[in-house]
Design a protein around this motif. Structure first.
Motif, PDB file in Angstrom:
ATOM      1  N   ALA A  84      10.034  59.138 -31.739  1.00  0.00           N
ATOM      2  CA  ALA A  84      10.294  57.839 -31.867  1.00  0.00           C
ATOM      3  C   ALA A  84       9.387  56.937 -31.135  1.00  0.00           C
ATOM      4  N   PRO A  85       8.474  56.434 -32.278  1.00  0.00           N
ATOM      5  CA  PRO A  85       7.468  55.599 -31.784  1.00  0.00           C
ATOM      6  C   PRO A  85       7.854  54.274 -31.109  1.00  0.00           C
ATOM      7  N   PHE A  86       7.098  53.668 -30.209  1.00  0.00           N
ATOM      8  CA  PHE A  86       7.153  52.633 -29.392  1.00  0.00           C
ATOM      9  C   PHE A  86       6.455  51.225 -30.165  1.00  0.00           C
ATOM     10  N   GLY A  87       6.987  50.040 -29.956  1.00  0.00           N
ATOM     11  CA  GLY A  87       6.375  48.962 -30.734  1.00  0.00           C
ATOM     12  C   GLY A  87       6.363  47.986 -29.690  1.00  0.00           C
ATOM     13  N   ASP A  88       5.969  48.187 -28.453  1.00  0.00           N
ATOM     14  CA  ASP A  88       5.916  47.227 -27.216  1.00  0.00           C
ATOM     15  C   ASP A  88       4.740  47.668 -26.264  1.00  0.00           C
ATOM     16  N   GLY A  89       4.539  46.484 -25.554  1.00  0.00           N
ATOM     17  CA  GLY A  89       3.564  47.088 -24.562  1.00  0.00           C
ATOM     18  C   GLY A  89       3.448  46.039 -23.339  1.00  0.00           C
ATOM     19  N   ALA A  90       2.644  46.136 -22.409  1.00  0.00           N
ATOM     20  CA  ALA A  90       2.551  45.359 -21.469  1.00  0.00           C
ATOM     21  C   ALA A  90       0.876  45.070 -20.786  1.00  0.00           C
ATOM     22  N   ALA A  91       0.732  43.988 -20.298  1.00  0.00           N
ATOM     23  CA  ALA A  91      -0.823  43.627 -19.628  1.00  0.00           C
ATOM     24  C   ALA A  91      -0.524  43.697 -18.096  1.00  0.00           C
ATOM     25  N   TYR A  92      -1.568  44.593 -17.663  1.00  0.00           N
ATOM     26  CA  TYR A  92      -1.564  44.612 -15.907  1.00  0.00           C
ATOM     27  C   TYR A  92      -2.535  43.673 -15.496  1.00  0.00           C
TER      28      TYR A  92
END
Length: 77
Positions: free
Chosen positions: A13-21
């Motif tokens: 199940a692929p993800f379509g989100d992310g985050a910046a650190y």
């Protein structure tokens, strides 16, 4: 951005989100929704101004598109 989790029987199940650190504040911030579909195994690079994401796969289907994220205005193109 992206990635995947294994499905119970087969595939992923692929993800379509992310985050910046932010290393100064030691905090993660969710990125706004991207204009491309969820995917795993995408190529990504930081240009010094923006993050480029290209290709990857969606549960075995190769993807041939990409997008660029600019953190200054927090926008995708």
């Amino acid at each position: 951005w992206g990635g995947s989790a294994p499905l119970p029987t087969t595939g992923e199940a692929p993800f379509g989100d992310g985050a910046a650190y932010d290393p100064i504040d030691r905090q993660w911030t969710a990125l706004p929704a991207a204009p491309i579909s969820a995917r795993s195994n995408a190529a990504s690079v930081w240009t010094g101004n923006e993050m480029l994401i290209w290709g990857g796969s969606d549960n075995g289907t190769s993807l041939t598109d990409g997008a660029a994220y600019d953190p200054a205005p927090e926008t995708w193109r």
